[in-house]
Motif scaffolding. Sequence first.
Motif, PDB file in Angstrom:
ATOM      1  N   PHE A 419       0.844  -1.194   0.000  1.00 39.59           N
ATOM      2  CA  PHE A 419       0.000   0.000   0.000  1.00 39.59           C
ATOM      3  C   PHE A 419       0.882   1.248   0.000  1.00 39.59           C
ATOM      4  CE2 PHE A 419      -2.517  -3.379   1.862  1.00 39.59           C
ATOM      5  CZ  PHE A 419      -3.723  -3.249   1.186  1.00 39.59           C
ATOM      6  N   HIS A 420       0.499   2.195  -0.821  1.00 40.53           N
ATOM      7  CA  HIS A 420       1.242   3.447  -0.945  1.00 40.53           C
ATOM      8  C   HIS A 420       0.591   4.496  -0.048  1.00 40.53           C
ATOM      9  CE1 HIS A 420       3.182   1.540  -4.355  1.00 40.53           C
ATOM     10  NE2 HIS A 420       1.983   1.269  -4.862  1.00 40.53           N
ATOM     11  N   LEU A 421       1.366   4.972   0.917  1.00 41.44           N
ATOM     12  CA  LEU A 421       0.836   5.901   1.912  1.00 41.44           C
ATOM     13  C   LEU A 421       1.602   7.211   1.873  1.00 41.44           C
ATOM     14  CD1 LEU A 421       0.656   3.392   4.936  1.00 41.44           C
ATOM     15  CD2 LEU A 421      -1.141   3.885   3.263  1.00 41.44           C
ATOM     16  N   ASP A 422       0.862   8.306   1.778  1.00 49.62           N
ATOM     17  CA  ASP A 422       1.513   9.609   1.901  1.00 49.62           C
ATOM     18  C   ASP A 422       1.495  10.021   3.377  1.00 49.62           C
ATOM     19  OD1 ASP A 422      -1.063  10.516   2.439  1.00 49.62           O
ATOM     20  OD2 ASP A 422      -1.354  11.418   0.466  1.00 49.62           O
ATOM     21  N   ASP A 423       2.043  11.192   3.662  1.00 56.11           N
ATOM     22  CA  ASP A 423       2.165  11.628   5.060  1.00 56.11           C
ATOM     23  C   ASP A 423       0.808  11.781   5.737  1.00 56.11           C
ATOM     24  OD1 ASP A 423       4.887  11.618   4.903  1.00 56.11           O
ATOM     25  OD2 ASP A 423       5.089  13.765   4.500  1.00 56.11           O
ATOM     26  N   SER A 424      -0.196  12.241   4.993  1.00 54.30           N
ATOM     27  CA  SER A 424      -1.514  12.437   5.602  1.00 54.30           C
ATOM     28  C   SER A 424      -2.142  11.102   5.986  1.00 54.30           C
ATOM     29  CB  SER A 424      -2.435  13.205   4.646  1.00 54.30           C
ATOM     30  OG  SER A 424      -2.738  12.429   3.495  1.00 54.30           O
ATOM     31  N   LEU A 425      -1.931  10.071   5.162  1.00 58.83           N
ATOM     32  CA  LEU A 425      -2.463   8.755   5.485  1.00 58.83           C
ATOM     33  C   LEU A 425      -1.711   8.123   6.657  1.00 58.83           C
ATOM     34  CD1 LEU A 425      -3.061   7.397   1.874  1.00 58.83           C
ATOM     35  CD2 LEU A 425      -4.822   7.723   3.619  1.00 58.83           C
ATOM     36  N   LYS A 426      -0.410   8.311   6.688  1.00 57.29           N
ATOM     37  CA  LYS A 426       0.371   7.804   7.818  1.00 57.29           C
ATOM     38  C   LYS A 426      -0.091   8.454   9.125  1.00 57.29           C
ATOM     39  CE  LYS A 426       4.527   6.830   5.074  1.00 57.29           C
ATOM     40  NZ  LYS A 426       5.929   7.232   4.814  1.00 57.29           N
ATOM     41  N   SER A 427      -0.313   9.735   9.062  1.00 58.25           N
ATOM     42  CA  SER A 427      -0.798  10.449  10.246  1.00 58.25           C
ATOM     43  C   SER A 427      -2.179   9.941  10.663  1.00 58.25           C
ATOM     44  CB  SER A 427      -0.861  11.951   9.954  1.00 58.25           C
ATOM     45  OG  SER A 427      -1.434  12.651  11.035  1.00 58.25           O
ATOM     46  N   ALA A 428      -3.043   9.689   9.678  1.00 56.59           N
ATOM     47  CA  ALA A 428      -4.396   9.203   9.970  1.00 56.59           C
ATOM     48  C   ALA A 428      -4.350   7.827  10.638  1.00 56.59           C
ATOM     49  CB  ALA A 428      -5.212   9.142   8.685  1.00 56.59           C
ATOM     50  N   ILE A 429      -3.425   6.964  10.182  1.00 60.94           N
ATOM     51  CA  ILE A 429      -3.288   5.642  10.797  1.00 60.94           C
ATOM     52  C   ILE A 429      -2.822   5.767  12.242  1.00 60.94           C
ATOM     53  CG2 ILE A 429      -1.984   3.472  10.725  1.00 60.94           C
ATOM     54  CD1 ILE A 429      -2.001   3.762   7.641  1.00 60.94           C
ATOM     55  N   SER A 430      -1.897   6.675  12.494  1.00 59.72           N
ATOM     56  CA  SER A 430      -1.410   6.891  13.861  1.00 59.72           C
ATOM     57  C   SER A 430      -2.532   7.390  14.764  1.00 59.72           C
ATOM     58  CB  SER A 430      -0.253   7.901  13.856  1.00 59.72           C
ATOM     59  OG  SER A 430       0.844   7.412  13.116  1.00 59.72           O
ATOM     60  N   ILE A 431      -3.345   8.281  14.239  1.00 65.96           N
ATOM     61  CA  ILE A 431      -4.487   8.793  15.015  1.00 65.96           C
ATOM     62  C   ILE A 431      -5.493   7.685  15.291  1.00 65.96           C
ATOM     63  CG2 ILE A 431      -6.481  10.351  14.914  1.00 65.96           C
ATOM     64  CD1 ILE A 431      -4.675  12.291  13.300  1.00 65.96           C
ATOM     65  N   ALA A 432      -5.768   6.886  14.254  1.00 68.82           N
ATOM     66  CA  ALA A 432      -6.716   5.780  14.415  1.00 68.82           C
ATOM     67  C   ALA A 432      -6.219   4.799  15.470  1.00 68.82           C
ATOM     68  CB  ALA A 432      -6.925   5.072  13.082  1.00 68.82           C
ATOM     69  N   LYS A 433      -4.910   4.534  15.483  1.00 73.24           N
ATOM     70  CA  LYS A 433      -4.346   3.608  16.465  1.00 73.24           C
ATOM     71  C   LYS A 433      -4.507   4.153  17.883  1.00 73.24           C
ATOM     72  CE  LYS A 433      -0.149   1.087  17.762  1.00 73.24           C
ATOM     73  NZ  LYS A 433      -0.321   1.367  19.192  1.00 73.24           N
ATOM     74  N   LYS A 434      -4.261   5.432  18.068  1.00 68.13           N
ATOM     75  CA  LYS A 434      -4.407   6.036  19.408  1.00 68.13           C
ATOM     76  C   LYS A 434      -5.847   5.935  19.895  1.00 68.13           C
ATOM     77  CE  LYS A 434      -0.573   9.348  19.088  1.00 68.13           C
ATOM     78  NZ  LYS A 434      -0.206  10.792  18.999  1.00 68.13           N
ATOM     79  N   PHE A 436      -8.110   3.803  18.856  1.00 68.52           N
ATOM     80  CA  PHE A 436      -8.405   2.386  19.059  1.00 68.52           C
ATOM     81  C   PHE A 436      -7.886   1.913  20.416  1.00 68.52           C
ATOM     82  CE2 PHE A 436      -7.297  -2.090  18.843  1.00 68.52           C
ATOM     83  CZ  PHE A 436      -8.388  -2.670  18.223  1.00 68.52           C
ATOM     84  N   ASP A 437      -6.642   2.220  20.712  1.00 63.70           N
ATOM     85  CA  ASP A 437      -6.036   1.779  21.977  1.00 63.70           C
ATOM     86  C   ASP A 437      -6.777   2.365  23.173  1.00 63.70           C
ATOM     87  OD1 ASP A 437      -4.182   0.349  20.547  1.00 63.70           O
ATOM     88  OD2 ASP A 437      -2.566   1.834  20.752  1.00 63.70           O
ATOM     89  N   ALA A 438      -7.173   3.633  23.067  1.00 59.22           N
ATOM     90  CA  ALA A 438      -7.888   4.275  24.175  1.00 59.22           C
ATOM     91  C   ALA A 438      -9.248   3.617  24.404  1.00 59.22           C
ATOM     92  CB  ALA A 438      -8.059   5.762  23.895  1.00 59.22           C
ATOM     93  N   PHE A 443     -12.567  -0.915  27.849  1.00 58.41           N
ATOM     94  CA  PHE A 443     -13.559  -1.984  27.731  1.00 58.41           C
ATOM     95  C   PHE A 443     -13.100  -3.227  28.482  1.00 58.41           C
ATOM     96  CE2 PHE A 443     -15.160  -5.773  25.456  1.00 58.41           C
ATOM     97  CZ  PHE A 443     -16.525  -5.582  25.658  1.00 58.41           C
ATOM     98  N   THR A 444     -14.020  -3.815  29.221  1.00 53.74           N
ATOM     99  CA  THR A 444     -13.735  -5.030  29.989  1.00 53.74           C
ATOM    100  C   THR A 444     -14.742  -6.100  29.613  1.00 53.74           C
ATOM    101  OG1 THR A 444     -12.925  -3.718  31.857  1.00 53.74           O
ATOM    102  CG2 THR A 444     -13.500  -6.015  32.304  1.00 53.74           C
ATOM    103  N   GLY A 628     -19.694  -7.967  28.911  1.00 56.34           N
ATOM    104  CA  GLY A 628     -18.807  -6.858  28.600  1.00 56.34           C
ATOM    105  C   GLY A 628     -19.380  -5.520  29.020  1.00 56.34           C
ATOM    106  N   ALA A 629     -18.500  -4.582  29.387  1.00 59.32           N
ATOM    107  CA  ALA A 629     -18.924  -3.236  29.765  1.00 59.32           C
ATOM    108  C   ALA A 629     -17.730  -2.296  29.680  1.00 59.32           C
ATOM    109  CB  ALA A 629     -19.496  -3.224  31.183  1.00 59.32           C
ATOM    110  N   TYR A 630     -18.036  -1.010  29.602  1.00 58.62           N
ATOM    111  CA  TYR A 630     -16.992   0.012  29.628  1.00 58.62           C
ATOM    112  C   TYR A 630     -16.746   0.441  31.069  1.00 58.62           C
ATOM    113  CZ  TYR A 630     -17.531   0.182  24.565  1.00 58.62           C
ATOM    114  OH  TYR A 630     -17.568  -0.155  23.247  1.00 58.62           O
ATOM    115  N   THR A 631     -15.796   1.354  31.256  1.00 57.66           N
ATOM    116  CA  THR A 631     -15.388   1.745  32.605  1.00 57.66           C
ATOM    117  C   THR A 631     -16.485   2.448  33.388  1.00 57.66           C
ATOM    118  OG1 THR A 631     -14.383   3.715  31.589  1.00 57.66           O
ATOM    119  CG2 THR A 631     -12.917   1.877  32.100  1.00 57.66           C
ATOM    120  N   ASP A 632     -17.570   2.871  32.712  1.00 57.18           N
ATOM    121  CA  ASP A 632     -18.700   3.475  33.419  1.00 57.18           C
ATOM    122  C   ASP A 632     -19.414   2.460  34.309  1.00 57.18           C
ATOM    123  OD1 ASP A 632     -18.103   5.776  32.162  1.00 57.18           O
ATOM    124  OD2 ASP A 632     -19.906   5.910  30.942  1.00 57.18           O
ATOM    125  N   ARG A 633     -19.182   1.179  34.085  1.00 55.13           N
ATOM    126  CA  ARG A 633     -19.848   0.135  34.850  1.00 55.13           C
ATOM    127  C   ARG A 633     -18.817  -0.809  35.467  1.00 55.13           C
ATOM    128  NH1 ARG A 633     -24.829   1.897  36.073  1.00 55.13           N
ATOM    129  NH2 ARG A 633     -26.190   2.146  34.262  1.00 55.13           N
TER     130      ARG A 633
END
Length: 669
Positions: A419-434, A436-438, A443-444, A628-633
């Motif tokens: 896949f050919h990625l320019d800087d904007s796509l690389k940045s978007a993937i990094s944002i998506a990963k952050k 996603f991880d958060a 979630f438990t 399953g539940a999020y941290t609110d529960r």
Amino acid sequence: MARLLTKSCFRRGDAACSPFCTLLRAYSTGSIDTEYLQNSSIPTMYFQEHLPRLPIPKLEDSIKRYLNAQTPLLDSEQFRKTEQLAKSFQNGIGKQLHEELLLHDKQNEHTSYVYDYWLDMYLCAREPIVLNFNPFMSFAPDPQPEYNNQLIRSTNMVVSAMRFLKTVQAGYLEPEILHINPDKRDTQGFKNFIRFVPSLLPGCPAHMANAYPMDMSPFVWLFNSTRLPKLNRDELVADENGKHLLVLRNGNFYVFDVIDKDGNIVKASEIHAHLQYILSDATPAPEFPLGYLTSEERNTWAVLRQKLLENGNEEALKKVDSAVFCLCLDDFPIKDDVHLSHNMLHGSGMNRWYDKSFSIIMTQDGTAAVNFEHSWGDGITVIRFQNEVFRDSTQRPAISPQTLPAKVDSSQAIQKLVFHLDDSLKSAISIAKKKFDATMSSFTIVPMEYRRGGKEFLQTQKISPDAVAQLSFQMAYFRQYGHTRTTYEACSTAAFKHGRTEVIRSASVYTKKCSEAFVRNLSKHSVAELRSMLQECSKYHKQLIQEASMGQGYDRHLYAMKCLRESNGLTLPEFYQDPAYAQINYNVITTTTLTSPAIHLLGFATPVADGFGISYSMHNDSMVFNIGAYTDRDVGQFVQCVHQSLEDIFKVLEEKTVKSCSKNSTRGN
């Protein structure tokens, strides 16, 4: 408009084809044992054209059921207002909307009155589909331990999945039929009888025999399909010409053909060799793993996908989209059921493509699961696939631990997608990963097995096992939070043409009364009184199940009228603007149940931030839950409350049983 029954694979197996022709075609190929799972005497789509249409309930019945569901959730003043709005709606604008829906249904006899609206509900949702929509169902281990090896089991499951694909395409897959009396009717004699019934009336004799053919149309979307992100509304697409498998490992994408130029399954030894090659590939994980983008908010992903296309990735994305399915190979073993649930439900995000119709996930120790995109179909279709693949891959595996891979040049047969990625796509993937991880860190999911008893004991007590499971959720929530909240139990309406699901609203005046008695006033009630309450809950719950499965719930009816009104650009009536209507559609407890020898565990996330997502299986002597539940529960506390609720219920039932046995023993002396 969704494509419904237009795939050529089903034209080859339609009702016009006689069972004799089906059998003749199979044997004329000389490959029925290696290319197909089965050869049904009844063609796959034999019943499809004549399935009954999903009924539209009477408006007064839906309003009555709606108010019954609201009763345990509202105080007297709130209920009075809601009842007034509901009655005004029933006697006013609701009549007009109901008539318009009947007309809409008459003009669309090829489908059900709610199918397109329900599909739009999924495709128009802008939330990420991971956690919000995609569930997982894990396979039971192979009974032969030596076959629980990543390479061996992957090869066997790929071959069995391809046999399933070919069986469906040829019309050889036995139609799904719900037998009310399976011991008497799920027999070869019944099949021999029904296949000679004139094709114009195949459904009627089946119904007379208490056998209900199920809608098989979702199988058209199982293979070669994907959900494409689009602005405001996604699109389902399929490419029947795709003959290749998509394999993800360590965030890298590989494709190779699993169907040859003659339409036959590629030799198992060659698939074995190709998967071995991929597993031995030392290529490191990409710095910017593309899979994270499929976990994004859908409009964001739609914009980014367009950028990918503009960056010269059209051919690579086409390979991903048209693959028969996705196989995700994870380079680690499963530690326990908590680890299994997290990995199969969402994983790290790096080694997944959540948009595919389904993915088989296979870990290093041979633990396997299906994660599927939900818009195209429901669990009833996926469980049929898993049942057949599990049976075939374990009872007649294509390779064994002693099998040697074919001596082929896998480097030439396998294409690694770049896949050919320019800087904007690389940045978007990094944002998506952050993001996603958060989200995943909040979630438990907690599995729980209750071993004191299961459906066998409950049935001897003439108590619905499903009613007990649902009551335990009501009691648990009441124990933890002191009140009753909206509960959603999915119920299949697949006995109707293009039926999807209806809702069983299991929170009732009976479960509320029972919860109050068990949680707050246990010592004030006798065993007989408590048992009577359990029987009331069971009786009403069985009524709700019957109504929902026969298309006589209220949720889809009211929802379809709402969608029809909105589609005409008109203001919604006061009834739909009532806070109580919004509240009952905010499902704090969302549940689904499924039991199969092929399935070890299933799970999904709650659709609301402060809710619980509960999947469960009922076995003869146990019950298995995954909550399953999020941290609110506090999901751990809720699990404990479910366990305590079941203990209280079983104690009452067992005490009654012991007393009954004691009396019988006394009479005999």
